[in-house]
Write a protein that holds these residues in place. Structure first.
Motif, PDB file in Angstrom:
ATOM      1  N   GLN A  64       0.829  -0.540  -0.498  1.00  0.00           N
ATOM      2  CA  GLN A  64       0.486  -0.654  -0.082  1.00  0.00           C
ATOM      3  C   GLN A  64       0.796   1.889  -0.248  1.00  0.00           C
ATOM      4  O   GLN A  64      -0.130   2.263   0.001  1.00  0.00           O
ATOM      5  CB  GLN A  64      -1.437   0.039   1.448  1.00  0.00           C
ATOM      6  CG  GLN A  64      -2.245  -1.213   1.044  1.00  0.00           C
ATOM      7  CD  GLN A  64      -2.977  -1.276   2.199  1.00  0.00           C
ATOM      8  OE1 GLN A  64      -3.589   0.403   2.873  1.00  0.00           O
ATOM      9  NE2 GLN A  64      -3.264  -2.136   3.493  1.00  0.00           N
ATOM     10  N   TRP A  65       2.094   0.997   0.671  1.00  0.00           N
ATOM     11  CA  TRP A  65       3.023   2.169   0.765  1.00  0.00           C
ATOM     12  C   TRP A  65       4.321   1.848  -0.387  1.00  0.00           C
ATOM     13  O   TRP A  65       4.766   3.125  -0.733  1.00  0.00           O
ATOM     14  CB  TRP A  65       3.200   2.511   2.087  1.00  0.00           C
ATOM     15  CG  TRP A  65       1.936   2.383   2.820  1.00  0.00           C
ATOM     16  CD1 TRP A  65       1.397   1.433   3.956  1.00  0.00           C
ATOM     17  CD2 TRP A  65       1.566   2.965   3.366  1.00  0.00           C
ATOM     18  NE1 TRP A  65       0.872   2.069   4.388  1.00  0.00           N
ATOM     19  CE2 TRP A  65       0.532   2.882   4.390  1.00  0.00           C
ATOM     20  CE3 TRP A  65       1.333   4.584   2.653  1.00  0.00           C
ATOM     21  CZ2 TRP A  65      -0.136   3.885   4.650  1.00  0.00           C
ATOM     22  CZ3 TRP A  65       0.371   5.411   3.332  1.00  0.00           C
ATOM     23  CH2 TRP A  65      -0.789   4.851   4.285  1.00  0.00           C
ATOM     24  N   TRP A 322       0.003  12.080  -8.616  1.00  0.00           N
ATOM     25  CA  TRP A 322      -0.998  13.076  -7.281  1.00  0.00           C
ATOM     26  C   TRP A 322      -1.838  13.657  -8.162  1.00  0.00           C
ATOM     27  O   TRP A 322      -3.097  13.874  -7.872  1.00  0.00           O
ATOM     28  CB  TRP A 322       0.135  13.765  -5.961  1.00  0.00           C
ATOM     29  CG  TRP A 322       0.700  12.471  -5.364  1.00  0.00           C
ATOM     30  CD1 TRP A 322       1.818  12.062  -5.536  1.00  0.00           C
ATOM     31  CD2 TRP A 322      -0.397  12.062  -3.774  1.00  0.00           C
ATOM     32  NE1 TRP A 322       2.471  11.298  -4.144  1.00  0.00           N
ATOM     33  CE2 TRP A 322       1.218  11.420  -3.447  1.00  0.00           C
ATOM     34  CE3 TRP A 322      -0.854  12.384  -3.352  1.00  0.00           C
ATOM     35  CZ2 TRP A 322       0.734  10.934  -2.142  1.00  0.00           C
ATOM     36  CZ3 TRP A 322      -1.446  11.695  -2.702  1.00  0.00           C
ATOM     37  CH2 TRP A 322      -0.703  11.153  -1.610  1.00  0.00           C
ATOM     38  N   GLY A 325      -3.657  10.438 -10.658  1.00  0.00           N
ATOM     39  CA  GLY A 325      -3.962   8.973 -10.228  1.00  0.00           C
ATOM     40  C   GLY A 325      -3.106   7.934 -11.193  1.00  0.00           C
ATOM     41  O   GLY A 325      -3.091   8.700 -12.308  1.00  0.00           O
ATOM     42  N   ASP A 332     -11.341   4.453  -4.850  1.00  0.00           N
ATOM     43  CA  ASP A 332     -10.584   5.625  -3.904  1.00  0.00           C
ATOM     44  C   ASP A 332      -9.656   5.298  -3.047  1.00  0.00           C
ATOM     45  O   ASP A 332      -8.412   5.262  -3.312  1.00  0.00           O
ATOM     46  CB  ASP A 332     -11.530   6.528  -3.234  1.00  0.00           C
ATOM     47  CG  ASP A 332     -12.624   7.263  -3.930  1.00  0.00           C
ATOM     48  OD1 ASP A 332     -12.296   7.010  -5.258  1.00  0.00           O
ATOM     49  OD2 ASP A 332     -13.697   7.841  -3.418  1.00  0.00           O
ATOM     50  N   ASP A 333      -9.412   3.930  -2.762  1.00  0.00           N
ATOM     51  CA  ASP A 333      -8.678   3.378  -1.699  1.00  0.00           C
ATOM     52  C   ASP A 333      -7.254   3.278  -2.575  1.00  0.00           C
ATOM     53  O   ASP A 333      -5.919   2.755  -2.123  1.00  0.00           O
ATOM     54  CB  ASP A 333      -9.472   2.646  -0.506  1.00  0.00           C
ATOM     55  CG  ASP A 333      -9.506   1.391  -0.825  1.00  0.00           C
ATOM     56  OD1 ASP A 333     -10.315   1.404  -2.426  1.00  0.00           O
ATOM     57  OD2 ASP A 333     -10.352   0.093   0.099  1.00  0.00           O
ATOM     58  N   GLU A 334      -7.570   2.006  -3.291  1.00  0.00           N
ATOM     59  CA  GLU A 334      -6.285   1.151  -4.335  1.00  0.00           C
ATOM     60  C   GLU A 334      -6.527   2.617  -5.425  1.00  0.00           C
ATOM     61  O   GLU A 334      -4.963   2.467  -5.706  1.00  0.00           O
ATOM     62  CB  GLU A 334      -7.218   0.796  -4.829  1.00  0.00           C
ATOM     63  CG  GLU A 334      -8.168  -1.338  -4.424  1.00  0.00           C
ATOM     64  CD  GLU A 334      -8.772  -1.939  -5.551  1.00  0.00           C
ATOM     65  OE1 GLU A 334      -8.394  -1.687  -7.073  1.00  0.00           O
ATOM     66  OE2 GLU A 334      -9.441  -2.618  -4.914  1.00  0.00           O
ATOM     67  N   ALA A 335      -6.610   3.804  -5.959  1.00  0.00           N
ATOM     68  CA  ALA A 335      -6.379   4.892  -6.404  1.00  0.00           C
ATOM     69  C   ALA A 335      -4.950   5.383  -5.506  1.00  0.00           C
ATOM     70  O   ALA A 335      -3.687   6.195  -5.809  1.00  0.00           O
ATOM     71  CB  ALA A 335      -7.336   5.782  -6.715  1.00  0.00           C
ATOM     72  N   LEU A 336      -5.287   5.470  -3.897  1.00  0.00           N
ATOM     73  CA  LEU A 336      -4.529   6.010  -2.795  1.00  0.00           C
ATOM     74  C   LEU A 336      -2.850   5.554  -2.869  1.00  0.00           C
ATOM     75  O   LEU A 336      -2.484   5.841  -2.456  1.00  0.00           O
ATOM     76  CB  LEU A 336      -5.151   6.155  -1.561  1.00  0.00           C
ATOM     77  CG  LEU A 336      -4.471   7.217  -0.653  1.00  0.00           C
ATOM     78  CD1 LEU A 336      -3.893   8.767  -1.159  1.00  0.00           C
ATOM     79  CD2 LEU A 336      -5.280   7.070  -0.040  1.00  0.00           C
ATOM     80  N   ALA A 337      -4.066   4.091  -2.953  1.00  0.00           N
ATOM     81  CA  ALA A 337      -2.230   3.268  -2.366  1.00  0.00           C
ATOM     82  C   ALA A 337      -1.686   2.748  -3.657  1.00  0.00           C
ATOM     83  O   ALA A 337       0.037   3.045  -3.637  1.00  0.00           O
ATOM     84  CB  ALA A 337      -2.442   2.006  -1.886  1.00  0.00           C
ATOM     85  N   THR A 339      -1.049   5.304  -5.879  1.00  0.00           N
ATOM     86  CA  THR A 339      -0.337   6.361  -5.780  1.00  0.00           C
ATOM     87  C   THR A 339       0.846   6.660  -5.091  1.00  0.00           C
ATOM     88  O   THR A 339       2.126   7.744  -5.673  1.00  0.00           O
ATOM     89  CB  THR A 339      -0.980   7.906  -5.448  1.00  0.00           C
ATOM     90  OG1 THR A 339      -2.793   8.225  -6.879  1.00  0.00           O
ATOM     91  CG2 THR A 339      -0.281   9.565  -5.419  1.00  0.00           C
ATOM     92  N   TRP A 340       0.444   6.190  -4.358  1.00  0.00           N
ATOM     93  CA  TRP A 340       1.747   5.976  -2.563  1.00  0.00           C
ATOM     94  C   TRP A 340       2.685   5.754  -3.155  1.00  0.00           C
ATOM     95  O   TRP A 340       3.878   5.457  -2.871  1.00  0.00           O
ATOM     96  CB  TRP A 340       1.120   5.987  -1.331  1.00  0.00           C
ATOM     97  CG  TRP A 340       0.582   7.130  -0.917  1.00  0.00           C
ATOM     98  CD1 TRP A 340      -0.381   7.417  -0.381  1.00  0.00           C
ATOM     99  CD2 TRP A 340       1.080   8.112  -0.410  1.00  0.00           C
ATOM    100  NE1 TRP A 340      -0.316   8.084   0.794  1.00  0.00           N
ATOM    101  CE2 TRP A 340       0.564   8.475   0.938  1.00  0.00           C
ATOM    102  CE3 TRP A 340       2.895   8.207   0.428  1.00  0.00           C
ATOM    103  CZ2 TRP A 340       1.388   9.548   1.467  1.00  0.00           C
ATOM    104  CZ3 TRP A 340       3.256   9.573   0.480  1.00  0.00           C
ATOM    105  CH2 TRP A 340       2.345  10.312   1.748  1.00  0.00           C
TER     106      TRP A 340
END
Length: 488
Positions: A64-65, A322, A325, A332-337, A339-340
């Motif tokens: 995730q990170w 960022w 995407g 949204d949670d997978e897109a944020l993961a 990006t990170w």
């Protein structure tokens, strides 16, 4: 000092006899730090592809990170950018460069593609994608161009996608070299008269700027959706054939042929990328950044003028992620993961490359250097071993952590053993044949007086002694790698 003086004199005589003469990359010593980088990148990519089958807890937590796969291939791309353009310039022959590239990439690629097709046909782990099974002719043609990831065709082996970006980079560098030679006369070793070091810096900035400005506005796969995948594949193949034929000529025909291939590559990159234009543009900016790093190391560019531009590439790559995407439908949670994971992978890849570059004068661990030599085999073959592993394990939760660690070690051992075998049986003989053919092409295209001068400066048994790169105190150019090596 006497030896250095003799070598400098020989180099000067060769350059005066033939301005187009450049030192073939085959005579340049390898640089261990680059091989070590390839070895590290290959191990990380293997680890990434083992996570689902062996270590799902790592996938659920760390992934995730941090994207291990992205990190590995970005290191590969930096290495390719560092060595490939210089290989072309020092060879001084576009035809010779492409001969060595073809014999470097395609023989093992054909082995992996054939094995991947068989694995999919018999369903070792997953069956062939419908696109490949329903349109085998178009799919095969797309794969032969190595641009299938930019032609909206699924790769028969998942890691093939990075070779599409390697190929785009080769096409762009070739066009820049030919155009520079056409306008400035015959290129001299080290790119003195081509001006490619300045063009490389401009290209790096252009791709980085495009990634954060228009990258998110260019829809992925728009060209294939509008014109049809089959039509785009056929047109691409025809343009590449014409470009290849143009290398047999000189002057405007060669310029037009290579320029057409470069324009096609840029169109596919911006309007037909599978992963999204911003990520594709960021990858090309990263590869050109590797070239700029080489220019800086050789004193062809100055840090005061180019250092700030170089720093823009990782910043732009992260900013584009960022801003835009992943580029396709994701929660949204997978897109944020994503990006990170991309952002930390970019930062880590650059940090790793600079750390290795800082240590480049030290002796690298032999194990990593040896792994770097076979990294192309490791990269292409390990997905097949992972398929066998997934078929055997099915559910990793059934096994203890110790058992899974043992399976991971066994998997790595099998991959390394098979890679060592294919390196000796496929890669090395093909590379030797490619270098021999490239020398033959070069000897036929060199002027008679240049060949005479080269013979005079040859050592015993006609073996030409290795020269020093142009410029006082310059280091020898590394041999070009496959990928990513060159890659994901």
């Amino acid at each position: 000092m006497f030896v250095d003086a003799v070598e400098r004199n020989r180099t000067r005589l060769r350059e005066e006899a033939s301005p187009a003469r450049s030192q073939p990359s085959s005579s340049a010593p390898r640089q261990g730090w680059l091989d070590a980088l390839r070895g590290v990148a290959a191990l990380v990519v293997v680890f990434e592809h083992c996570l689902d089958g062996l270590f799902p807890e790592v996938r659920a937590g760390a992934s995730q990170w941090f994207n291990f796969g992205q990190y590995g291939v970005l290191v590969f791309f930096l290495v390719s950018g560092y060595v490939v353009p210089v290989s072309l310039e020092r060879r001084g022959s576009v035809g010779g460069f492409w001969i060595t590239r073809v014999f470097r990439l395609y023989p093992l690629w054909l082995v992996a593609a054939a094995a991947g097709t068989v694995f999919g046909a018999v369903g070792v782990y997953a069956t062939l994608p419908d696109q490949l099974a329903d349109n085998p002719g178009i799919s095969a043609l797309a794969h032969l161009t190595m641009l299938q990831d930019l032609l909206q065709v699924v790769s028969v082996v998942n890691v093939f996608w990075t070779l599409s970006y390697e190929m785009v980079f080769y096409l762009l560098v070739t066009a820049l070299f030919v155009l520079g030679a056409h306008h400035a006369g015959a290129p001299r070793a080290g790119g003195r008269r081509t001006g490619m070091h300045r063009v490389g810096a401009i290209g790096m900035l252009a791709f980085a700027a495009a990634a954060v400005t228009v990258g998110g506005l260019l829809p992925a796969g728009a060209l294939s959706r509008g014109a049809g995948t089959a039509q785009v594949v056929v047109i691409t193949a025809v343009v590449l054939l014409v470009a290849a034929a143009s290398l047999a000529f000189r002057g405007r025909l060669r310029v037009c042929g290579t320029a057409a291939a470069a324009v096609l590559a840029l169109v596919l990159l911006g309007a037909n990328s599978r992963v999204g234009a911003w990520e594709s543009l960021a990858i090309l900016a990263t590869m050109f950044a590797g070239t700029v790093l080489y220019r800086l190391d050789q004193g062809q560019l100055r840090w005061k003028r180019s250092g700030w531009a170089l720093a823009c590439v990782p910043v732009a790559s992260i900013a584009a992620a960022w801003a835009f995407g992943p580029g396709w439908g994701m929660p949204d949670d997978e897109a944020l993961a994503f990006t990170w994971g991309w952002s930390t992978a970019v930062a880590a890849a650059w940090a790793t490359f600079f750390a290795a570059r800082f240590l480049r004068r030290r002796r690298m661990p032999r194990a990593l250097v040896g792994l770097g030599l076979i990294s192309y085999s490791v990269y292409l073959l390990h997905p097949l071993a992972v398929q066998v592993l997934r078929r055997l394990t099915t559910d990793p939760a059934r096994f203890s952590l110790t058992e899974r660690l043992v399976m991971g070690v066994l998997l790595l051992g099998v991959v390394l053993a098979c890679s060592a075998l294919t390196y000796r049986a496929v890669e090395r003989p093909a590379q030797s044949l490619g270098r021999h053919l490239a020398r033959s092409v070069r000897s036929r295209t060199l002027p008679a007086d240049a060949r005479t001068a080269e013979t005079r400066t040859a050592g015993p048994a006609g073996v030409r002694p290795p020269g020093r790169p142009p410029g006082p105190g310059a280091r020898a150019c590394p041999r070009p790698a496959g990928p990513p090596g060159a890659a994901r």
